[in-house]
Design a protein around this motif. Sequence first.
Motif, mmCIF file in Angstrom:
data_model
loop_
_atom_site.group_PDB
_atom_site.id
_atom_site.type_symbol
_atom_site.label_atom_id
_atom_site.label_comp_id
_atom_site.label_asym_id
_atom_site.label_seq_id
_atom_site.Cartn_x
_atom_site.Cartn_y
_atom_site.Cartn_z
ATOM 1 N N PRO A 120 0.842 -1.201 0.000
ATOM 2 C CA PRO A 120 0.000 0.000 0.000
ATOM 3 C C PRO A 120 0.879 1.254 0.000
ATOM 4 O O PRO A 120 1.921 1.294 0.659
ATOM 5 C CB PRO A 120 -0.797 -0.112 1.302
ATOM 6 N N VAL A 121 0.471 2.260 -0.758
ATOM 7 C CA VAL A 121 1.181 3.541 -0.784
ATOM 8 C C VAL A 121 0.163 4.655 -0.602
ATOM 9 O O VAL A 121 -1.033 4.465 -0.820
ATOM 10 C CB VAL A 121 1.969 3.730 -2.098
ATOM 11 N N ALA A 122 0.670 5.824 -0.238
ATOM 12 C CA ALA A 122 -0.214 6.927 0.131
ATOM 13 C C ALA A 122 -1.052 7.417 -1.037
ATOM 14 O O ALA A 122 -2.273 7.595 -0.921
ATOM 15 C CB ALA A 122 0.629 8.065 0.711
ATOM 16 N N VAL A 123 -0.398 7.670 -2.183
ATOM 17 C CA VAL A 123 -1.120 8.250 -3.314
ATOM 18 C C VAL A 123 -2.181 7.284 -3.841
ATOM 19 O O VAL A 123 -3.314 7.686 -4.126
ATOM 20 C CB VAL A 123 -0.136 8.644 -4.431
ATOM 21 N N MET A 124 -1.836 6.013 -3.963
ATOM 22 C CA MET A 124 -2.806 5.031 -4.434
ATOM 23 C C MET A 124 -3.945 4.876 -3.431
ATOM 24 O O MET A 124 -5.117 4.711 -3.822
ATOM 25 C CB MET A 124 -2.108 3.687 -4.655
ATOM 26 N N SER A 125 -3.638 4.936 -2.147
ATOM 27 C CA SER A 125 -4.678 4.823 -1.126
ATOM 28 C C SER A 125 -5.640 5.997 -1.198
ATOM 29 O O SER A 125 -6.862 5.828 -1.077
ATOM 30 C CB SER A 125 -4.037 4.748 0.259
ATOM 31 N N LEU A 126 -5.094 7.192 -1.422
ATOM 32 C CA LEU A 126 -5.953 8.363 -1.565
ATOM 33 C C LEU A 126 -6.841 8.236 -2.799
ATOM 34 O O LEU A 126 -8.031 8.595 -2.762
ATOM 35 C CB LEU A 126 -5.094 9.627 -1.661
ATOM 36 N N THR A 127 -6.275 7.708 -3.885
ATOM 37 C CA THR A 127 -7.065 7.504 -5.103
ATOM 38 C C THR A 127 -8.193 6.504 -4.861
ATOM 39 O O THR A 127 -9.327 6.695 -5.331
ATOM 40 C CB THR A 127 -6.164 7.013 -6.247
ATOM 41 N N VAL A 128 -7.908 5.429 -4.136
ATOM 42 C CA VAL A 128 -8.934 4.437 -3.817
ATOM 43 C C VAL A 128 -10.048 5.074 -2.992
ATOM 44 O O VAL A 128 -11.243 4.808 -3.222
ATOM 45 C CB VAL A 128 -8.312 3.237 -3.071
ATOM 46 N N SER A 129 -9.691 5.932 -2.042
ATOM 47 C CA SER A 129 -10.718 6.575 -1.228
ATOM 48 C C SER A 129 -11.615 7.472 -2.082
ATOM 49 O O SER A 129 -12.837 7.528 -1.876
ATOM 50 C CB SER A 129 -10.063 7.400 -0.123
ATOM 51 N N GLN A 130 -11.020 8.148 -3.070
ATOM 52 C CA GLN A 130 -11.821 9.002 -3.949
ATOM 53 C C GLN A 130 -12.723 8.166 -4.861
ATOM 54 O O GLN A 130 -13.846 8.569 -5.166
ATOM 55 C CB GLN A 130 -10.892 9.893 -4.772
ATOM 56 N N ILE A 131 -12.222 6.998 -5.287
ATOM 57 C CA ILE A 131 -13.058 6.114 -6.101
ATOM 58 C C ILE A 131 -14.232 5.581 -5.280
ATOM 59 O O ILE A 131 -15.377 5.523 -5.758
ATOM 60 C CB ILE A 131 -12.213 4.949 -6.670
ATOM 61 N N ILE A 132 -13.960 5.196 -4.049
ATOM 62 C CA ILE A 132 -15.037 4.723 -3.177
ATOM 63 C C ILE A 132 -16.071 5.825 -2.963
ATOM 64 O O ILE A 132 -17.290 5.584 -3.020
ATOM 65 C CB ILE A 132 -14.459 4.250 -1.824
ATOM 66 N N LYS A 133 -15.615 7.033 -2.746
ATOM 67 C CA LYS A 133 -16.526 8.167 -2.566
ATOM 68 C C LYS A 133 -17.351 8.416 -3.827
ATOM 69 O O LYS A 133 -18.564 8.658 -3.766
ATOM 70 C CB LYS A 133 -15.723 9.416 -2.202
ATOM 71 N N HIS A 134 -16.678 8.324 -4.994
ATOM 72 C CA HIS A 134 -17.371 8.534 -6.270
ATOM 73 C C HIS A 134 -18.478 7.505 -6.473
ATOM 74 O O HIS A 134 -19.603 7.853 -6.861
ATOM 75 C CB HIS A 134 -16.354 8.444 -7.409
ATOM 76 N N ALA A 320 -19.825 1.243 -12.975
ATOM 77 C CA ALA A 320 -19.945 2.443 -12.135
ATOM 78 C C ALA A 320 -18.596 3.125 -11.912
ATOM 79 O O ALA A 320 -18.538 4.360 -11.798
ATOM 80 C CB ALA A 320 -20.571 2.076 -10.797
ATOM 81 N N LEU A 321 -17.526 2.338 -11.824
ATOM 82 C CA LEU A 321 -16.219 2.941 -11.567
ATOM 83 C C LEU A 321 -15.331 2.996 -12.806
ATOM 84 O O LEU A 321 -14.140 3.312 -12.710
ATOM 85 C CB LEU A 321 -15.492 2.200 -10.439
ATOM 86 N N ALA A 322 -15.888 2.726 -13.986
ATOM 87 C CA ALA A 322 -15.096 2.678 -15.224
ATOM 88 C C ALA A 322 -14.376 3.993 -15.491
ATOM 89 O O ALA A 322 -13.226 4.001 -15.939
ATOM 90 C CB ALA A 322 -15.995 2.324 -16.401
ATOM 91 N N SER A 323 -15.037 5.114 -15.202
ATOM 92 C CA SER A 323 -14.419 6.410 -15.482
ATOM 93 C C SER A 323 -13.219 6.686 -14.579
ATOM 94 O O SER A 323 -12.381 7.547 -14.893
ATOM 95 C CB SER A 323 -15.456 7.523 -15.305
ATOM 96 N N GLU A 324 -13.111 5.969 -13.458
ATOM 97 C CA GLU A 324 -12.009 6.173 -12.525
ATOM 98 C C GLU A 324 -10.843 5.214 -12.773
ATOM 99 O O GLU A 324 -9.771 5.385 -12.184
ATOM 100 C CB GLU A 324 -12.504 5.989 -11.080
ATOM 101 N N LEU A 325 -11.040 4.218 -13.623
ATOM 102 C CA LEU A 325 -9.996 3.217 -13.847
ATOM 103 C C LEU A 325 -8.744 3.784 -14.520
ATOM 104 O O LEU A 325 -7.630 3.387 -14.158
ATOM 105 C CB LEU A 325 -10.561 2.054 -14.659
ATOM 106 N N PRO A 326 -8.872 4.691 -15.507
ATOM 107 C CA PRO A 326 -7.638 5.204 -16.140
ATOM 108 C C PRO A 326 -6.681 5.855 -15.153
ATOM 109 O O PRO A 326 -5.473 5.589 -15.181
ATOM 110 C CB PRO A 326 -8.167 6.201 -17.169
#
Length: 770
Positions: A120-134, A320-326
């Motif tokens: 786990p890394v900080a930037v990827m973890s933050l991105t995952v949190s934003q995807i979950i929120k989205h 639902a999360l396709a737009s966040e995958l790139p």
Amino acid sequence: MSVAAKVKNYVKKAINYPDDEVPVITAKDWVKSLSSDPVRDFVSYVTSLFPILGWIYRYNLGWAYGDMVAGLTVGIVAVPQSMSYAQIATLPAEYGLYSSFVGVLVYVFFATSKDVSIGPVAVMSLTVSQIIKHVNDAHPGVWDGPQIATTVAFICGFIVLGIGLLRLGWLVEFIPAPAVSGFMTGSAINIVSGQVPGLMGLTGFDTRAATYKVIINSLKFLPHTKLDAAFGLTGLVSLYIIRIVCDRLSKRYPKRARLFFFISVFRNAFIIIVLTFASWLYCRHRVSKSGKYPIKILQTVPRGFKHLGQPTIDPELVTALASELPIATIILFLEHIAISKSFGRVNGYKINPNQELIAIGVTNTIGTLFGAYPATGSFSRSALQSKSGVRTPASGLFSAVVVVVALYGLTPAFFWIPSAALSAVIIHAVADLVASPAQVFSYWRISPIEFIIWLAAVMVTIFATIEDGIYMSVAASLVVLLVRLARPRGNFLGKLTIHNEADSREVFVPLKPNGKIMNPHLKVFPPAPGVVVYRYEESFLYPNCSLLNDAVVDYVKEHTRRGKDMTNVQASDRPWNDPGRKDEALNSSSKPLLRAVVLDFSAISHIDTTGIQALVDTRNEVERWADRTIEFHFSSILSPWIRRSLVAAGFGRGDSTSPIRHEVAPVTRFHDDFIADPEHVDKDRQKQTAQAHRLPDPEEIITEVRPSSSRTSSEFTYEGPEESPPKSTARLVHAITPFFHFDLAAAVRAAETGLARETSSYGTFDDTKA
């Protein structure tokens, strides 16, 4: 004549196939160059997927000791860090441990870097949190956070794995270092701002909003600081004190530097242990009737791998999360490749980007079986592993053991870990991702435009989102690349003679040299009157080819006189686009006639159809201006495909028998004779071009060869000892294309003498002329 021969002749006539074909590279040659032994290459490809096979049989106790020390050290740091990063991802702490375990274990078998630690890394973890929120904002309550995170790991893992298997890792090279540093710095600031509320116990606002909003809200709610700040601030200050003191002691007592290093390394674990014990002492008797404690603590962490099994991949969730995958995919491989390349440069080995992508892809796809969320290379843990003396990727096995021990033996103690302490660990680790002033200043000194991209990436990430920051920096970098490709530099060249003790030689420099590069007081001599020498500093492709046409044609019209005297021609007889000038006769009398154009192709590695058309346009325009045949000489052709393209357009030959064509690859089926008006069809000049007489080139015959320690530029060479006369000579360039030259000096020499080869035989090299 047989039917097959008739069909063949008809096809050749239809495609305008040349009767006297010049030997050029073919598509068949290209296919052969791909692989000489497909079976061997396939076996090599399969074995390359498992780099461990290249070193495991040489593994020894010395390597094992270094790997054990580094692996255990990284494992001890990875446990608190992975739980902290899971907190950033808004996931339960155990998911960080799952990702850490799978990352360090699987990477052993696919790694080409001994230093990188995956997890786990900080930037990827933050991105995952934003995807979950989205996803939750669009579909509230449908899927929980762990399922969303695992699905992201599964899809992104397969995408990255496919990129690696198809050997498309070169795509990463389109994102430059300043762009990566920019969004990493912006992301680090974003993460730190988001963890400050947890450090201070502040609640009541969204900590995943834009960075500037979080900072403003944190300052607004500062009076409502809770007791958590006592644990968080104490932990953060202690982490920096231990680090600074150990660094200074290491410099003061070099012999004990390794001891102080390990003391500094274990500061995260030490602070977590101390604060956990303090939390237990304070909170164990202060639980409310509703089960709440005075400070926010981690509480129950399940023992072992509770979520082991086949992942649940819901197609509706993927949609639902396709737009966040790139953005998740870009972060997944970009951060890892940047880190692995950095450690490879520092420690003297080269990583394989494609294999690293395979490692990341396999790690994340297998990780979904354990319930892990996306993992990639960690800078802080990789730096720690490198400094700990790691010897091979096998150190990951020892790190995995530490994580397993923590999962099965220490989970009861994790109950009392203060969340503020985890925030302190995150802030302390992530702060190192912020670019230093010296690093930022180096961007400015090397490339001011890239500094602007870096700054823009940071600002966009702070005032918008990480996603916007990455897309902006990547898009801006590609725009700069395209602009540089479309607007390259080019120079008209002249001569300078350089003298030294042994001999002297001619060099070609810009007619108007830049005073920042060379002595501006030197006099540069132009080539012989009527000869133009031009060097282009980029591949000759459709975005930029018109620049060469404009540059050469404008220079020719400015510095040479017209072939036809137009001073007494009436306006009605002039072309519509040539009004003439009052001083035309005065200027023309002092200017030479154009005789030859020399193009230096030493910086051109590719050329396309539009580029060839631009060259044809240049030839036609300057010949129309000079009203005579103009020799086009080419030097230093780098690629056989460039030679093939030039030959197809009629360049290089000294005995062209075909009329001038204005379009080598017309966009319509109409040919030149159908679209050209009578004013521009000059039959006399076409006939002159077709019957142009070429005299022998003095470079074709060697009359004397003098032994020398350094060979001069020549169209011939020979094999044998330099102290003895040659027994035979061989051409450096093909005899049938006398206007292609090995170097610029030979091309200019041929153009200045006004001579070209007369070729009587086609298709073979003359290897025996004496």
